[in-house]
Design an enzyme around this catalytic site. Structure first.
Site, short mmCIF file in Angstrom:
data_model
loop_
_atom_site.label_atom_id
_atom_site.label_comp_id
_atom_site.label_asym_id
_atom_site.label_seq_id
_atom_site.Cartn_x
_atom_site.Cartn_y
_atom_site.Cartn_z
N GLY A 197 -11.48 3.33 -2.03
CA GLY A 197 -11.32 2.55 -0.81
C GLY A 197 -10.57 3.30 0.28
O GLY A 197 -10.93 3.24 1.46
N CYS A 234 1.14 -0.66 -3.02
CA CYS A 234 1.46 0.58 -2.32
C CYS A 234 2.81 0.51 -1.63
O CYS A 234 3.49 1.50 -1.50
CB CYS A 234 0.40 0.88 -1.27
SG CYS A 234 -1.24 0.55 -1.83
C1 LIG Z 1 -6.91 -1.24 -3.01
C2 LIG Z 1 -7.27 -1.33 -1.59
C3 LIG Z 1 -7.61 -0.18 -0.85
C4 LIG Z 1 -7.53 1.20 -1.43
O1 LIG Z 1 -8.55 1.44 -2.37
P1 LIG Z 1 -8.38 2.64 -3.42
O2 LIG Z 1 -9.71 2.69 -4.10
O3 LIG Z 1 -7.27 2.23 -4.35
O4 LIG Z 1 -8.06 3.86 -2.66
C5 LIG Z 1 -7.97 -0.34 0.47
N1 LIG Z 1 -8.02 -1.56 1.03
C6 LIG Z 1 -7.72 -2.68 0.35
C7 LIG Z 1 -7.81 -3.99 1.04
C8 LIG Z 1 -7.32 -2.60 -0.97
O5 LIG Z 1 -7.00 -3.72 -1.63
#
Ligand SMILES: *Cc1c(COP(=O)(O)O)cnc(C)c1O
Length: 396
Positions: free
Chosen positions: A84, A335
């Site tokens: 993400g 995070c």
């Molecule tokens: C977890 C999350 C991300 C990051 O995704 P990753 O695959 O962990 O890098 C970004 N946006 C939202 C809304 C998330 O919940």
């Protein structure tokens, strides 16, 4: 002797309950099974011309068909990424670099993958508007419309918030962006496979998704990019993913992502109604604790999200005491939990800093049961009461 973490509840027969699915989810057994051959006998590089490569390529392209189908996109509109965070970066920076200059609209409650990318672009000379949200965490489509300037190149507004679960009116926002010739990106990492999405009906130009939030593996995700939109690649190299993202494809991960997406789409309603039922029980149980309230909208929220505040306590202490009873939860986003700053999302919905510290996020999953919920609603009141007695904020 197996190593045991200081606060680990494993190995001593204590019950363990995982309610932190917004942070990550366990890989589904069927997903793992689908992935396994791609680590061993089907290990080929999808760019190789021989049989091993073709086998990997076929798996990759079948996965692309499955995943695009979940959001009503075409297979060749999906770019596979490392997750993400990368998808958000590629969408935002990819458009910014393609246009060279201009103005971006976002909200104050975005994930840091979006916010920090926008902040960096701001330093590089782009204009950025960070829209406020209301008490429930809603971005107003009218605010988006009013923020559009002649030089606006992109609006990036998340679909569902990872901390408070609020589902944004992205269909309306997409319509406004389309009418004004502004590209629209949405971070749908929390909603993908949980809430119906149609990129055409909702006028979405770009959409981020991640496998590990829906029982797939970590380190793999996708960015939907509407056909015809030019983004500048952020990974340059061998020209993989139609030149939009170079790097040998994570075939096993992508196969797992596709299996997870397929299962999520197939069981969407069943999972949602199960989680909503548990969500209702949790909210009801926790609200019986004095001076407690729900953050986010009671209905227009992710089926699996509960976010409550207990005034007068530290969320971090609560999490540690819950962990000692075998319950895995979170204060807000995983995070930001290492920093002492209160959650930017809770501050944006208008909570006082001291209240924002007393938040608890429980995010349910398909494997949670009514028994789990009962255990949690029986354990938490005592912990909150004890923490309030020793709280530096005093009883409130
Ligand atoms: C977890 C999350 C991300 C990051 O995704 P990753 O695959 O962990 O890098 C970004 N946006 C939202 C809304 C998330 O919940």
């Amino acid at each position: 002797m197996p190593q045991r973490g200081a606060r680990s509840a494993s190995g001593d027969g204590m019950r363990r309950i995982y309610m932190d699915h917004a942070a990550t989810t366990p890989v589904d057994a069927e997903v793992l099974k689908a992935m396994r051959p791609y680590f061993s006998e089907k290990f080929g590089n999808a760019s190789s011309l021989h049989g091993f490569g073709q086998e990997a390529r076929k798996a990759l392209e079948n996965s692309r068909i499955t995943i695009s189908g979940v959001i009503g996109a075409q297979p060749d509109e999906m770019v596979f990424t490392s997750g993400g965070t990368e998808s958000d970066n590629l969408a935002i920076r990819g458009v910014a670099m393609s246009k060279g200059r201009g103005h971006i609209i976002t909200s104050r409650i975005e994930h840091h993958a979006v916010l920090h990318t926008c902040q960096q672009l701001e330093k590089a000379g782009f204009g950025v508007t960070y829209l406020p949200v209301d008490r429930n965490g809603f971005v107003s489509p009218l605010d988006v419309e009013n923020a559009i300037r002649k030089d606006t190149i992109l609006a990036t507004i998340m679909h569902a918030n990872n901390e408070i679960g609020t589902i944004e009116p992205i269909g309306e926002i997409g319509r406004i962006c389309r009418d004004n010739g502004v590209l629209f990106h949405t971070d749908a990492v929390q909603s993908f496979g949980k809430v119906p999405i149609d990129v055409n009906k909702m006028n979405i130009d770009m959409l981020s998704a991640s496998a590990h939030k829906l029982y797939g593996p970590k380190g793999v995700g996708a960015l939907y990019v509407r056909s015809g939109i030019d983004i500048v690649p952020q990974n340059t190299g061998g020209g993989h993913e139609k030149g939009k993202r170079s790097g040998t494809e994570n075939v096993a991960g992508i196969v797992g992502f596709a299996k997870a997406a397929l299962l999520a789409a197939e069981h969407m309603e069943k999972r949602a109604s199960h989680e909503k039922r548990l969500r209702g029980m949790l909210i009801k149980g926790l609200k019986e604790i004095p001076n407690t309230w729900l953050n986010g909208h009671p209905e227009k929220r992710l089926p699996n999200n509960v976010n409550v505040c207990f005034s007068g306590i530290e969320g971090e202490s609560l999490i540690i005491h819950m962990d000692m009873k075998g319950i895995a939860a979170s204060t807000g986003s995983a995070c930001s939990s290492k920093s002492l700053e209160p959650s930017h999302v809770l501050v944006a919905i208008g909570l006082k800093h001291k209240d924002a510290h007393g938040s608890l996020r429980l995010s349910l999953g398909k494997e949670n049961t009514m028994d789990d919920v009962r255990y949690v609603t029986e354990a938490v009141p005592g912990i909150v009461e004890n923490l309030r007695k020793i709280s530096p904020f005093g009883r409130s």
